[in-house]
Each structure stands twice: as C-alpha cells, then as structure tokens.
Design a protein around this motif. Structure first.
Motif, mmCIF file in Angstrom:
data_model
loop_
_atom_site.group_PDB
_atom_site.id
_atom_site.type_symbol
_atom_site.label_atom_id
_atom_site.label_comp_id
_atom_site.label_asym_id
_atom_site.label_seq_id
_atom_site.Cartn_x
_atom_site.Cartn_y
_atom_site.Cartn_z
ATOM 1 N N VAL A 142 6.089 6.653 0.894
ATOM 2 C CA VAL A 142 6.155 5.529 1.834
ATOM 3 C C VAL A 142 5.433 4.346 1.218
ATOM 4 C CG1 VAL A 142 5.469 4.675 4.115
ATOM 5 C CG2 VAL A 142 6.262 7.038 3.866
ATOM 6 N N GLN A 160 0.856 -1.186 0.000
ATOM 7 C CA GLN A 160 0.000 0.000 0.000
ATOM 8 C C GLN A 160 0.892 1.236 0.000
ATOM 9 O OE1 GLN A 160 -2.916 0.074 3.142
ATOM 10 N NE2 GLN A 160 -3.063 2.286 3.070
ATOM 11 N N ILE A 202 10.113 2.608 3.596
ATOM 12 C CA ILE A 202 9.306 1.394 3.621
ATOM 13 C C ILE A 202 8.989 1.019 5.062
ATOM 14 C CG2 ILE A 202 9.178 -1.050 2.992
ATOM 15 C CD1 ILE A 202 11.093 -0.490 0.696
ATOM 16 N N LEU A 203 7.711 0.795 5.328
ATOM 17 C CA LEU A 203 7.260 0.274 6.616
ATOM 18 C C LEU A 203 6.886 -1.185 6.383
ATOM 19 C CD1 LEU A 203 5.132 1.924 9.290
ATOM 20 C CD2 LEU A 203 4.587 -0.388 8.581
ATOM 21 N N ILE A 263 8.479 6.677 10.436
ATOM 22 C CA ILE A 263 8.640 6.504 8.989
ATOM 23 C C ILE A 263 8.181 7.759 8.238
ATOM 24 C CG2 ILE A 263 6.449 5.431 8.263
ATOM 25 C CD1 ILE A 263 9.912 4.101 7.341
ATOM 26 N N ASN A 264 7.217 8.485 8.807
ATOM 27 C CA ASN A 264 6.697 9.702 8.159
ATOM 28 C C ASN A 264 7.380 10.985 8.613
ATOM 29 O OD1 ASN A 264 4.405 8.840 6.387
ATOM 30 N ND2 ASN A 264 3.794 7.852 8.290
ATOM 31 N N ARG A 294 4.069 0.690 2.318
ATOM 32 C CA ARG A 294 3.782 -0.202 3.445
ATOM 33 C C ARG A 294 3.691 -1.617 2.890
ATOM 34 N NH1 ARG A 294 0.164 0.872 8.290
ATOM 35 N NH2 ARG A 294 0.026 -1.158 9.261
ATOM 36 N N ARG A 349 5.505 -4.538 8.025
ATOM 37 C CA ARG A 349 4.800 -5.101 9.178
ATOM 38 C C ARG A 349 4.734 -6.617 9.013
ATOM 39 N NH1 ARG A 349 -1.129 -3.537 11.581
ATOM 40 N NH2 ARG A 349 -0.843 -4.620 13.547
ATOM 41 N N ASP A 373 2.953 -5.440 4.186
ATOM 42 C CA ASP A 373 2.524 -6.360 5.232
ATOM 43 C C ASP A 373 2.920 -7.767 4.813
ATOM 44 O OD1 ASP A 373 1.391 -4.361 6.842
ATOM 45 O OD2 ASP A 373 -0.510 -4.478 5.776
ATOM 46 N N GLU A 381 4.968 4.228 12.591
ATOM 47 C CA GLU A 381 4.339 5.065 11.571
ATOM 48 C C GLU A 381 4.776 6.524 11.705
ATOM 49 O OE1 GLU A 381 0.305 3.980 12.438
ATOM 50 O OE2 GLU A 381 0.278 2.439 10.858
ATOM 51 N N GLU A 425 1.626 5.117 0.685
ATOM 52 C CA GLU A 425 1.189 6.139 1.634
ATOM 53 C C GLU A 425 2.015 7.394 1.409
ATOM 54 O OE1 GLU A 425 1.582 4.309 5.494
ATOM 55 O OE2 GLU A 425 -0.071 2.942 5.134
#
Length: 127
Positions: free
Chosen positions: A13, A6, A46-47, A117-118, A15, A49, A17, A114, A8
């Motif tokens: 960014v 996803q 990149i986040l 990362i932002n 994301r 999870r 999962d 979050e 963002e």
C-alpha cells in the motif's frame, strides 16, 4: 509540498497525501516510487488523502493522464479520501483509465478507507 508518500503493509500500500496543486515535478517523485513498488510487490494499492487539494496544473494533469495509462493494470485498489464535492467525482472519472477498484470516502470515513484498502492483504500474505 503538495504530495507526501508513505509505504504501508510492507510495500503493498502506498499512501499519498495531496494538498495544493499537483505539478509535473510532483510526478517526477511519485511515479518512480510506484514503479519501484510494482517491481518489488506486483500489483499495489494506493490510498490518496486530499486535504486542501486544488487539482492540477496543466503539466501536472498531463503527467497524471500518462501515469494512469501506464499503471492501469498495476494498481489493484485506489481509495480516494477527500473533503470536497468535486473530489468524489474523481472516482468515476478515473475508472476508464484503470482496472483498479476505486472508492471515494469523505475525510470522516478515513478509518473505513484504511480498512478497505488493506482488506485481504493479511490473508493473501499468509496463504
């Protein structure tokens, strides 16, 4: 599906999962998305999870190593959010392969991940 993606922060960014085991075919979808975002945005964040994540198949691990080598300077920050002790070690393991700042957060710290990362994206966009 072991990986869902996803965008963002207007594409700055990504994301990701992760669950199960990552295979070569997962990188055939993930890598082109990163390539596109890097072309459009420059360096990205990149986040990641990890929930019920079990690592990589041999083919998936090889693709991950190639990905890290190719994108070592394209990624500015990586937030790893996990639930297992070995996942926290991934932050240290990945550091030699990238110029990105990497931090590990437990699942309970998702909001903190979050925020980190932002951090600075709004100021950078307005200057």
């Amino acid at each position: 599906m072991p990986i869902t993606l996803q965008e963002e922060a207007s594409g700055k960014v990504l994301r990701a999962d992760l669950s199960g085991k990552l295979e070569k075919k997962d990188y055939e979808r993930f890598a082109p998305e990163v390539d596109r975002l890097v072309r459009e945005e420059g360096r990205i964040r990149i986040l990641v999870r990890m929930r019920d994540f079990h690592g990589w198949t041999l083919g998936g691990l090889w693709e991950d190593i190639k990905f890290d080598w190719k994108h070592g300077s394209d990624i500015e920050r990586v937030a790893l959010v996990g639930e297992k002790k070995w996942e926290s070690g991934m932050a240290s393991f990945c550091k030699p392969f990238t110029k990105a700042s990497i931090r590990y957060f437990d699942q309970a710290q998702l909001a903190e991940a979050e925020t980190w990362i932002n951090e600075g994206l709004t100021q950078a966009a307005s200057s």
